[in-house]
Design an enzyme around this catalytic site. Sequence first.
Site, PDB file in Angstrom:
ATOM      1  N   CYS A  53      -7.560  68.012  24.082  1.00 22.21           N
ATOM      2  CA  CYS A  53      -7.552  67.719  22.647  1.00 22.21           C
ATOM      3  C   CYS A  53      -6.545  68.601  21.897  1.00 22.21           C
ATOM      4  O   CYS A  53      -6.239  69.719  22.329  1.00 22.21           O
ATOM      5  CB  CYS A  53      -8.950  67.938  22.059  1.00 22.21           C
ATOM      6  N   ALA A 103      -7.293  75.659  30.567  1.00 26.56           N
ATOM      7  CA  ALA A 103      -7.844  76.584  31.556  1.00 26.56           C
ATOM      8  C   ALA A 103      -6.972  77.819  31.754  1.00 26.56           C
ATOM      9  O   ALA A 103      -7.472  78.894  32.094  1.00 26.56           O
ATOM     10  CB  ALA A 103      -8.029  75.850  32.888  1.00 26.56           C
ATOM     11  N   ASN A 115       1.013  70.365  34.408  1.00 23.32           N
ATOM     12  CA  ASN A 115      -0.354  70.321  34.921  1.00 23.32           C
ATOM     13  C   ASN A 115      -0.806  71.736  35.281  1.00 23.32           C
ATOM     14  O   ASN A 115      -0.097  72.463  35.982  1.00 23.32           O
ATOM     15  CB  ASN A 115      -0.417  69.412  36.151  1.00 23.32           C
ATOM     16  N   ASP A 116      -1.968  72.133  34.777  1.00 26.88           N
ATOM     17  CA  ASP A 116      -2.473  73.477  35.050  1.00 26.88           C
ATOM     18  C   ASP A 116      -2.955  73.632  36.491  1.00 26.88           C
ATOM     19  O   ASP A 116      -3.148  74.757  36.964  1.00 26.88           O
ATOM     20  CB  ASP A 116      -3.615  73.810  34.085  1.00 26.88           C
ATOM     21  N   HIS A 169     -10.355  61.864  27.851  1.00 27.27           N
ATOM     22  CA  HIS A 169      -9.255  61.784  26.884  1.00 27.27           C
ATOM     23  C   HIS A 169      -8.138  60.914  27.469  1.00 27.27           C
ATOM     24  O   HIS A 169      -7.783  61.064  28.636  1.00 27.27           O
ATOM     25  CB  HIS A 169      -8.724  63.185  26.579  1.00 27.27           C
ATOM     26  N   HIS A 217      -5.034  59.746  28.986  1.00 33.38           N
ATOM     27  CA  HIS A 217      -3.882  60.474  29.518  1.00 33.38           C
ATOM     28  C   HIS A 217      -3.470  59.890  30.855  1.00 33.38           C
ATOM     29  O   HIS A 217      -4.211  59.116  31.475  1.00 33.38           O
ATOM     30  CB  HIS A 217      -4.214  61.959  29.684  1.00 33.38           C
ATOM     31  N   GLN A 222      -0.709  60.990  34.471  1.00 37.72           N
ATOM     32  CA  GLN A 222      -0.013  62.067  35.154  1.00 37.72           C
ATOM     33  C   GLN A 222       1.355  61.591  35.620  1.00 37.72           C
ATOM     34  O   GLN A 222       1.573  60.393  35.840  1.00 37.72           O
ATOM     35  CB  GLN A 222      -0.821  62.567  36.353  1.00 37.72           C
ATOM     36  N   GLU A 258       8.225  50.311  50.598  1.00 39.28           N
ATOM     37  CA  GLU A 258       8.683  49.298  49.645  1.00 39.28           C
ATOM     38  C   GLU A 258      10.206  49.328  49.500  1.00 39.28           C
ATOM     39  O   GLU A 258      10.846  48.281  49.357  1.00 39.28           O
ATOM     40  CB  GLU A 258       8.010  49.515  48.299  1.00 39.28           C
ATOM     41  N   HIS A 288       6.133  51.692  39.934  1.00 43.25           N
ATOM     42  CA  HIS A 288       7.027  51.843  41.074  1.00 43.25           C
ATOM     43  C   HIS A 288       8.426  51.420  40.669  1.00 43.25           C
ATOM     44  O   HIS A 288       8.667  50.253  40.366  1.00 43.25           O
ATOM     45  CB  HIS A 288       6.551  51.001  42.272  1.00 43.25           C
TER      46      HIS A 288
END
Length: 276
Positions: free
Chosen positions: A49, A55, A71-72, A158, A160, A162, A176, A275
Amino acid sequence: TEHQHVRYNPLREDWVLVSAHRVKRPWQGQLEKPPPEDVPRWDPKNPLCPGATRANGEVNPKYEGTFVFPNDFPALQPDAPEPDDNDHPLFRAAPAQGVCKVMCFHPWSDLTLPLMSLPEIRAVVDAWAELAKELGASYPWVQIFENKGAMMGCSNPHPHCQVWASNFLPNEASLEDRSQRQHLSQHGVPMLLEYAEQEARRKERLVVENADWLVVVPYWATWPYETLLLPRRHVCRLQDLSDSEKDSLASIMQRLLIKYDNLFEVSFPYSMGWHG
């Protein structure tokens, strides 16, 4: 369509068993409505938020649109050491470096993509394209993906996604890439462009379409309620889209995800990935 058969997946170069007649079997299993979600619009204890503390002790800005941060707990790191040599060919390892980022779609926790406005979804598309261009300058593979819902392993409600960039092609992408190069060499036309044209003409598995995009249940679908979103012209990456194509992408994503939500009268859990 009435009896079992196998269908070829040209992207993966494998075969999928289809047993259509099994959908006629009577269902006496469990049926229940999922509990209603009660997600607060803003929670100071939620690390995604605006203004919340994550963290690692960092405090999020009070963002009003999309928000991207490292990313933590990354699965890939740019400075990871190379693994030790092994003394047997059955115990092989190789170096893996990369970057992992998190992108919040919206400052409100109780919104999902289908509930956002078209300009808000367009802002998400723009952010995807920017990240793909930025990370693609340093890494050969950039994977944008969203796992939505606790059922799909999402650890935070939330809205989101990645973004993982890696110095190697994952197995799926490598397969592929090889199959599409082979198809282009043999037939002189991109595989998925030809497939999109065929599905648009046949209209047997078409879910939703607009001037620039179409969504189909792929002929070789493996997963329940699987769909494939395809551009109508040959475009390789999100950053190669025109402004009008980005607008129409936001629109067709909203329409598709609303259909998913309405199908089961619930905020539909899914896994999706781009992709290039």
